[in-house]
Design an enzyme around this catalytic site. Sequence first.
Site, PDB file in Angstrom:
ATOM      1  N   SER A 190       0.834  -1.200   0.000  1.00 37.03           N
ATOM      2  CA  SER A 190       0.000   0.000   0.000  1.00 37.03           C
ATOM      3  C   SER A 190       0.869   1.251   0.000  1.00 37.03           C
ATOM      4  O   SER A 190       1.636   1.499   0.940  1.00 37.03           O
ATOM      5  CB  SER A 190      -0.905   0.010   1.224  1.00 37.03           C
ATOM      6  OG  SER A 190      -1.497   1.287   1.330  1.00 37.03           O
ATOM      7  N   ASP A 245      -4.573   3.825  -2.110  1.00 40.95           N
ATOM      8  CA  ASP A 245      -5.710   4.159  -1.248  1.00 40.95           C
ATOM      9  C   ASP A 245      -6.226   5.558  -1.555  1.00 40.95           C
ATOM     10  O   ASP A 245      -5.512   6.541  -1.376  1.00 40.95           O
ATOM     11  CB  ASP A 245      -5.283   4.082   0.221  1.00 40.95           C
ATOM     12  CG  ASP A 245      -5.081   2.643   0.662  1.00 40.95           C
ATOM     13  OD1 ASP A 245      -6.049   1.877   0.598  1.00 40.95           O
ATOM     14  OD2 ASP A 245      -3.947   2.282   1.051  1.00 40.95           O
ATOM     15  N   MET A 258      -8.954   8.336  -0.542  1.00 36.47           N
ATOM     16  CA  MET A 258      -9.859   8.715   0.557  1.00 36.47           C
ATOM     17  C   MET A 258     -10.381  10.124   0.311  1.00 36.47           C
ATOM     18  O   MET A 258      -9.624  11.005  -0.104  1.00 36.47           O
ATOM     19  CB  MET A 258      -9.099   8.680   1.883  1.00 36.47           C
ATOM     20  CG  MET A 258      -8.409   7.352   2.158  1.00 36.47           C
ATOM     21  SD  MET A 258      -7.701   7.323   3.812  1.00 36.47           S
ATOM     22  CE  MET A 258      -6.735   5.799   3.736  1.00 36.47           C
ATOM     23  N   MET A 312     -12.080   4.593  -1.086  1.00 42.75           N
ATOM     24  CA  MET A 312     -12.791   4.822   0.180  1.00 42.75           C
ATOM     25  C   MET A 312     -13.496   6.163   0.050  1.00 42.75           C
ATOM     26  O   MET A 312     -13.111   7.168   0.669  1.00 42.75           O
ATOM     27  CB  MET A 312     -11.791   4.804   1.348  1.00 42.75           C
ATOM     28  CG  MET A 312     -11.334   3.383   1.666  1.00 42.75           C
ATOM     29  SD  MET A 312      -9.792   3.361   2.586  1.00 42.75           S
ATOM     30  CE  MET A 312      -8.629   3.492   1.246  1.00 42.75           C
ATOM     31  N   PHE A 344      -6.715   5.081   7.872  1.00 38.92           N
ATOM     32  CA  PHE A 344      -5.330   5.333   8.282  1.00 38.92           C
ATOM     33  C   PHE A 344      -4.508   4.048   8.233  1.00 38.92           C
ATOM     34  O   PHE A 344      -5.049   2.962   8.494  1.00 38.92           O
ATOM     35  CB  PHE A 344      -5.292   5.886   9.716  1.00 38.92           C
ATOM     36  CG  PHE A 344      -6.051   7.172   9.849  1.00 38.92           C
ATOM     37  CD1 PHE A 344      -5.442   8.380   9.541  1.00 38.92           C
ATOM     38  CD2 PHE A 344      -7.383   7.159  10.230  1.00 38.92           C
ATOM     39  CE1 PHE A 344      -6.157   9.575   9.624  1.00 38.92           C
ATOM     40  CE2 PHE A 344      -8.106   8.344  10.323  1.00 38.92           C
ATOM     41  CZ  PHE A 344      -7.487   9.557  10.024  1.00 38.92           C
ATOM     42  N   GLY A 345      -3.230   4.203   7.964  1.00 38.90           N
ATOM     43  CA  GLY A 345      -2.317   3.075   8.042  1.00 38.90           C
ATOM     44  C   GLY A 345      -1.851   2.888   9.486  1.00 38.90           C
ATOM     45  O   GLY A 345      -2.142   3.711  10.360  1.00 38.90           O
ATOM     46  N   GLY A 346      -1.160   1.797   9.716  1.00 36.65           N
ATOM     47  CA  GLY A 346      -0.492   1.597  11.004  1.00 36.65           C
ATOM     48  C   GLY A 346      -1.385   1.136  12.142  1.00 36.65           C
ATOM     49  O   GLY A 346      -0.960   1.164  13.295  1.00 36.65           O
ATOM     50  N   GLY A 401      -5.143  -4.190   6.058  1.00 42.54           N
ATOM     51  CA  GLY A 401      -5.170  -3.537   7.372  1.00 42.54           C
ATOM     52  C   GLY A 401      -4.467  -4.361   8.422  1.00 42.54           C
ATOM     53  O   GLY A 401      -4.874  -5.469   8.731  1.00 42.54           O
ATOM     54  N   GLY A 402      -3.358  -3.826   8.945  1.00 46.70           N
ATOM     55  CA  GLY A 402      -2.633  -4.510  10.016  1.00 46.70           C
ATOM     56  C   GLY A 402      -1.979  -5.802   9.571  1.00 46.70           C
ATOM     57  O   GLY A 402      -1.746  -6.700  10.391  1.00 46.70           O
ATOM     58  N   GLY A 446       0.781  -1.941   4.188  1.00 46.86           N
ATOM     59  CA  GLY A 446       1.489  -0.674   4.088  1.00 46.86           C
ATOM     60  C   GLY A 446       2.642  -0.567   5.046  1.00 46.86           C
ATOM     61  O   GLY A 446       3.799  -0.847   4.711  1.00 46.86           O
ATOM     62  N   SER A 447       2.333  -0.206   6.299  1.00 50.50           N
ATOM     63  CA  SER A 447       3.399   0.182   7.232  1.00 50.50           C
ATOM     64  C   SER A 447       4.427  -0.934   7.454  1.00 50.50           C
ATOM     65  O   SER A 447       5.618  -0.666   7.504  1.00 50.50           O
ATOM     66  CB  SER A 447       2.796   0.649   8.559  1.00 50.50           C
ATOM     67  OG  SER A 447       1.848  -0.273   9.022  1.00 50.50           O
TER      68      SER A 447
HETATM   69  C1  DX5 Z   1      -6.413   1.810   5.381  1.00 47.92           C
HETATM   70  C2  DX5 Z   1      -5.963   1.467   3.998  1.00 47.92           C
HETATM   71  C3  DX5 Z   1      -4.879   0.468   3.953  1.00 47.92           C
HETATM   72  C4  DX5 Z   1      -3.618   0.907   4.647  1.00 47.92           C
HETATM   73  C5  DX5 Z   1      -3.121  -0.297   5.383  1.00 47.92           C
HETATM   74  O1  DX5 Z   1      -7.594   2.502   5.312  1.00 47.92           O
HETATM   75  O2  DX5 Z   1      -7.024   0.959   3.221  1.00 47.92           O
HETATM   76  O3  DX5 Z   1      -4.585   0.044   2.629  1.00 47.92           O
HETATM   77  O4  DX5 Z   1      -2.603   1.359   3.793  1.00 47.92           O
HETATM   78  O5  DX5 Z   1      -2.045   0.093   6.125  1.00 47.92           O
HETATM   79  P1  DX5 Z   1      -1.370  -0.880   7.180  1.00 47.92           P
HETATM   80  O6  DX5 Z   1      -0.848  -2.055   6.401  1.00 47.92           O
HETATM   81  O7  DX5 Z   1      -0.311  -0.037   7.784  1.00 47.92           O
HETATM   82  O8  DX5 Z   1      -2.452  -1.292   8.146  1.00 47.92           O
HETATM   83 ZN    ZN Z   2      -6.498   0.003   1.276  1.00 49.28          ZN
END
Ligand code: DX5
Ligand code: ZN
Length: 263
Positions: free
Chosen positions: A52, A79, A81, A112, A187-189, A220-221, A241-242
């Site tokens: 991501s 992503d 938003m 999103m 949000f990521g992380g 996510g996570g 992502g993170s």
């Molecule tokens: C969150 C996004 C994800 C995000 C995941 O709303 O849709 O794609 O980048 O990030 P991590 O992997 O850090 O949870």
């Molecule tokens: Zn996503």
Amino acid sequence: MFTEDGAQQPFSAAAGTHRADDRISPGKEGRGLQRLNPCSIIGSAMTKVSPSMLSADFSRLGEELLRVERAGADWIHIDVMDGMFVPNITVGPLVVKALRPLSRIVFDVHLMIEKPVRYVNAFADAGADILTVHTEAEGEIREAIKAIKDRGLRAGISLNPGTPFSAVEKYLDEVDVLLVMTVQPGFGGQSFREEGLPKITAAGRYAEECNPGLEISVDGGINRETGRRCAEAGATVLAAGSYLFRMDDMASEIALWKTFGKD
Ligand code: DX5
Ligand code: ZN
């Protein structure tokens, strides 16, 4: 499959490797590279990885895209938003368009946003390959899925952690991707939420019986441990992502993840 002029042909879930004739012709002026056909990697024997870009360094997005591609990612997760469906605002079609000429990797665009049908053409023109909409979004979701397919793109449906699997079941024979959210989008992380796992299992059962080409993606996570658990439950694509962007050696991590659920 797609022909050289970009027209969509009957879909074959059997293809598992990239071949020269699997490439989509650039079609739009200004695209320097031929793109991989998303169909060509659907049905692959390995678990796919879709890093991501939300966790990339946004001041160097182009370089980050190339880094991810070089690390062996199958798709790249973008992503989008709108500050309405989720409280955050990220990127739009202009950014997708700017990145498109740099790489032929599959652009897996996660919308999103409210009323997503409004932006299908803009993201298709910008070069998205897969467009995923949320079942919780305002607007006619079936219409959005149809608009995505009419543009020759792959369509995805996504659901939030609090949404039951039954809310997306009605779309599953029309889409190519089910994106199971394992965090509240925005949000990521954040930490992985367990509610996603039974939905992945249910989706796997559905796919086996009714739509074998369905990609079951999770977002996510996702880290080494949660990614393995999701793949073992039936996820075919891991969006992360993170965790991935923190890795010094993203390539080894991606190579490991591709074996999840297959060993
Ligand atoms: C969150 C996004 C994800 C995000 C995941 O709303 O849709 O794609 O980048 O990030 P991590 O992997 O850090 O949870
Ligand atoms: Zn996503």
